[in-house]
Design a protein around this motif. Sequence first.
Motif, PDB file in Angstrom:
ATOM      1  N   LEU A  10       0.833  -1.208   0.000  1.00 12.97           N
ATOM      2  CA  LEU A  10       0.000   0.000   0.000  1.00 12.97           C
ATOM      3  C   LEU A  10       0.870   1.262   0.000  1.00 12.97           C
ATOM      4  N   PRO A  11       0.369   2.354  -0.614  1.00 15.22           N
ATOM      5  CA  PRO A  11       1.084   3.634  -0.468  1.00 15.22           C
ATOM      6  C   PRO A  11       0.800   4.193   0.935  1.00 15.22           C
ATOM      7  N   ARG A  12       1.496   3.685   1.939  1.00 13.59           N
ATOM      8  CA  ARG A  12       1.064   3.866   3.325  1.00 13.59           C
ATOM      9  C   ARG A  12       1.278   5.260   3.906  1.00 13.59           C
ATOM     10  N   GLU A  13       1.960   6.129   3.175  1.00 16.27           N
ATOM     11  CA  GLU A  13       2.130   7.502   3.669  1.00 16.27           C
ATOM     12  C   GLU A  13       0.883   8.347   3.359  1.00 16.27           C
ATOM     13  N   GLU A  14       0.020   7.841   2.485  1.00 10.68           N
ATOM     14  CA  GLU A  14      -1.156   8.611   2.056  1.00 10.68           C
ATOM     15  C   GLU A  14      -2.231   8.614   3.147  1.00 10.68           C
ATOM     16  N   THR A  15      -2.802   9.790   3.370  1.00  9.75           N
ATOM     17  CA  THR A  15      -3.865   9.908   4.381  1.00  9.75           C
ATOM     18  C   THR A  15      -5.088   9.089   3.971  1.00  9.75           C
ATOM     19  N   LEU A  16      -5.415   9.161   2.680  1.00 13.77           N
ATOM     20  CA  LEU A  16      -6.609   8.457   2.201  1.00 13.77           C
ATOM     21  C   LEU A  16      -6.502   6.950   2.471  1.00 13.77           C
ATOM     22  N   VAL A  17      -5.317   6.414   2.296  1.00 13.40           N
ATOM     23  CA  VAL A  17      -5.119   4.979   2.539  1.00 13.40           C
ATOM     24  C   VAL A  17      -5.370   4.668   4.020  1.00 13.40           C
ATOM     25  N   GLY A  18      -4.867   5.547   4.888  1.00 11.97           N
ATOM     26  CA  GLY A  18      -5.074   5.364   6.330  1.00 11.97           C
ATOM     27  C   GLY A  18      -6.553   5.369   6.690  1.00 11.97           C
ATOM     28  N   VAL A  19      -7.288   6.331   6.119  1.00 13.40           N
ATOM     29  CA  VAL A  19      -8.720   6.451   6.432  1.00 13.40           C
ATOM     30  C   VAL A  19      -9.485   5.232   5.920  1.00 13.40           C
ATOM     31  N   VAL A  20      -9.173   4.835   4.679  1.00 18.61           N
ATOM     32  CA  VAL A  20      -9.875   3.671   4.104  1.00 18.61           C
ATOM     33  C   VAL A  20      -9.538   2.407   4.916  1.00 18.61           C
ATOM     34  N   ALA A  21      -8.265   2.278   5.305  1.00 19.66           N
ATOM     35  CA  ALA A  21      -7.870   1.116   6.117  1.00 19.66           C
ATOM     36  C   ALA A  21      -8.634   1.118   7.454  1.00 19.66           C
ATOM     37  N   ALA A  22      -8.787   2.302   8.055  1.00 20.86           N
ATOM     38  CA  ALA A  22      -9.511   2.409   9.338  1.00 20.86           C
ATOM     39  C   ALA A  22     -10.965   1.965   9.157  1.00 20.86           C
ATOM     40  N   ILE A  23     -11.562   2.377   8.043  1.00 25.34           N
ATOM     41  CA  ILE A  23     -12.960   2.010   7.779  1.00 25.34           C
ATOM     42  C   ILE A  23     -13.089   0.487   7.615  1.00 25.34           C
ATOM     43  N   PHE A  24     -12.118  -0.112   6.913  1.00 22.26           N
ATOM     44  CA  PHE A  24     -12.172  -1.573   6.730  1.00 22.26           C
ATOM     45  C   PHE A  24     -11.946  -2.309   8.062  1.00 22.26           C
ATOM     46  N   ILE A  25     -11.047  -1.779   8.890  1.00 20.55           N
ATOM     47  CA  ILE A  25     -10.820  -2.439  10.196  1.00 20.55           C
ATOM     48  C   ILE A  25     -12.082  -2.320  11.055  1.00 20.55           C
ATOM     49  N   ASN A  26     -12.707  -1.146  11.031  1.00 20.70           N
ATOM     50  CA  ASN A  26     -13.982  -0.975  11.767  1.00 20.70           C
ATOM     51  C   ASN A  26     -14.988  -2.043  11.337  1.00 20.70           C
ATOM     52  N   LEU A  27     -15.087  -2.199  10.025  1.00 18.40           N
ATOM     53  CA  LEU A  27     -16.055  -3.157   9.470  1.00 18.40           C
ATOM     54  C   LEU A  27     -15.705  -4.589   9.900  1.00 18.40           C
ATOM     55  N   GLY A  28     -14.435  -4.924   9.809  1.00 18.46           N
ATOM     56  CA  GLY A  28     -14.000  -6.281  10.179  1.00 18.46           C
ATOM     57  C   GLY A  28     -14.285  -6.579  11.649  1.00 18.46           C
ATOM     58  N   LEU A  29     -13.935  -5.615  12.510  1.00 18.16           N
ATOM     59  CA  LEU A  29     -14.156  -5.835  13.948  1.00 18.16           C
ATOM     60  C   LEU A  29     -15.653  -5.889  14.263  1.00 18.16           C
ATOM     61  N   PHE A  30     -16.431  -5.090  13.525  1.00 13.55           N
ATOM     62  CA  PHE A  30     -17.885  -5.110  13.719  1.00 13.55           C
ATOM     63  C   PHE A  30     -18.446  -6.497  13.394  1.00 13.55           C
ATOM     64  N   VAL A  31     -17.995  -7.049  12.284  1.00 12.70           N
ATOM     65  CA  VAL A  31     -18.494  -8.372  11.876  1.00 12.70           C
ATOM     66  C   VAL A  31     -18.098  -9.428  12.921  1.00 12.70           C
ATOM     67  N   VAL A  32     -16.837  -9.368  13.382  1.00 12.60           N
ATOM     68  CA  VAL A  32     -16.374 -10.344  14.385  1.00 12.60           C
ATOM     69  C   VAL A  32     -17.228 -10.238  15.653  1.00 12.60           C
TER      70      VAL A  32
END
Lengths: 180, 284
Positions: A95-117
Amino acid sequence: MNAAFRQVLALLACATGLIALLGQANHELSSFALTLSSPGLLVVYSALRLPLSRGLVVTGLTGLLLDAGAPIPFGSHALLLGLGYCALHGVRARLPREETLVGVVAAIFINLGLFVVLAFARLGELPDPGSAALRLLSDLLVSQLATALIGPWFLALQSRALELAGVAPSSLPAWSRRFG
Amino acid sequence: MPRRFDQARPFLALGVALLAWLLLPALFKRFARLGIYELQAPVEVSASYVRDLQEFWSEKTRSKNELIEAARDLSRLNSAYELRLAEDGRLRAEIDRLEALLRLPSYGEFRAEPARVVRRDFTAWWQRLVIRKGGNHGLLVGSPVIYSGGLAGRISEVHATTAVVELISSPGLRLAAVFEGDDRPVSFQGGVNPPLRPAEGLLEFVPLDIFATPASPRRLVTSGLGGVYPPGLAVAEVFQLEPSTDGLFKSGRARLDPRLGRLSEVTVLVPLDGDFLPAGAPKP
């Protein structure tokens, strides 16, 4: 105080601030029966920018901060955040991990994953799973919106906090960045 | 290092950390939890003081006429309360007389401890309040908590300067309640918290001859059984009752007071009588 310790302290201070802010927002939202939570935001910076051991320490301690005030077994949030951390850390090289957008999208996916668990693990404990599912979906929706809104600010806050502490990941020597 | 192992390394590290965590003694974990909680508590308490200050300054903007009207309303309320207090004293004396005459066990005595709400924490999994009084004011785990609308919940954790209240809307709280004007106990459990609507509770073991509909709801109050909650405190309004699958009882739903979601002050009833203390609580 060495760089690793300062890095951990600076990120924990930011996490404490975010937890307190979300707590205040939830206090005000309580009459609407909605809850904001953003575990993903607490994980992304460490997972994308820090070396493994240091990031895992920050994530574990952040999870314990959440656990201390919640009526669940101590260490549950730490484990869940740890899982999110590991999943993201494993793919960060692609991932282009220095990008803010990548961080935000990753946070949204982690939220979703933890919600499902969490939903699969604990939905049966609620007396009326039908209305609980509706509530959980509403909570997820507002949480994702809030994450998208405050994500860039929180990632910038963490970067700035590390810069102020003189331990921004980009300012450290290469061996320190790799091995912590 | 092979690429596949490199990707599994974080999970391996997490596994090692988890193993180390599982091997830690429970006492250490308990101490760590309390330590971290007390470390965070000043942040929340300070925020609640700031909120109070904000409220104070917004009240300061009110005109003198508004204050005069409020004082007039307050004096009317005071006279009404004085009358109620006199009536209350007479009824209390009557209860004492009957208890002595019939040799009935008396209900427990409580000390009322008002407390400001620091934080409302209402998730789908739990519904809790953090209040600004704790062990420093002699609060005990299990003590009932009330507000102007009736029963709010019970104390689930007591810390140095704060305490946590589990609300009656929480799925973890069950209590024995009775319909107003009826003395048969029914089981009440919170935990139905739909978004943008007041919380609801579930009822079980309701006798078949009791009816409630949205048009004619029935009031549910505490039964006093078990000695934890004083009798007669409003719990909820039952609006739906249907025969349960076994046909022996009815089950239903009850709507909780919407004010429960906006609480800013509650009163903790600390038991004074040792016999009415919650299980495990130290005697005052």
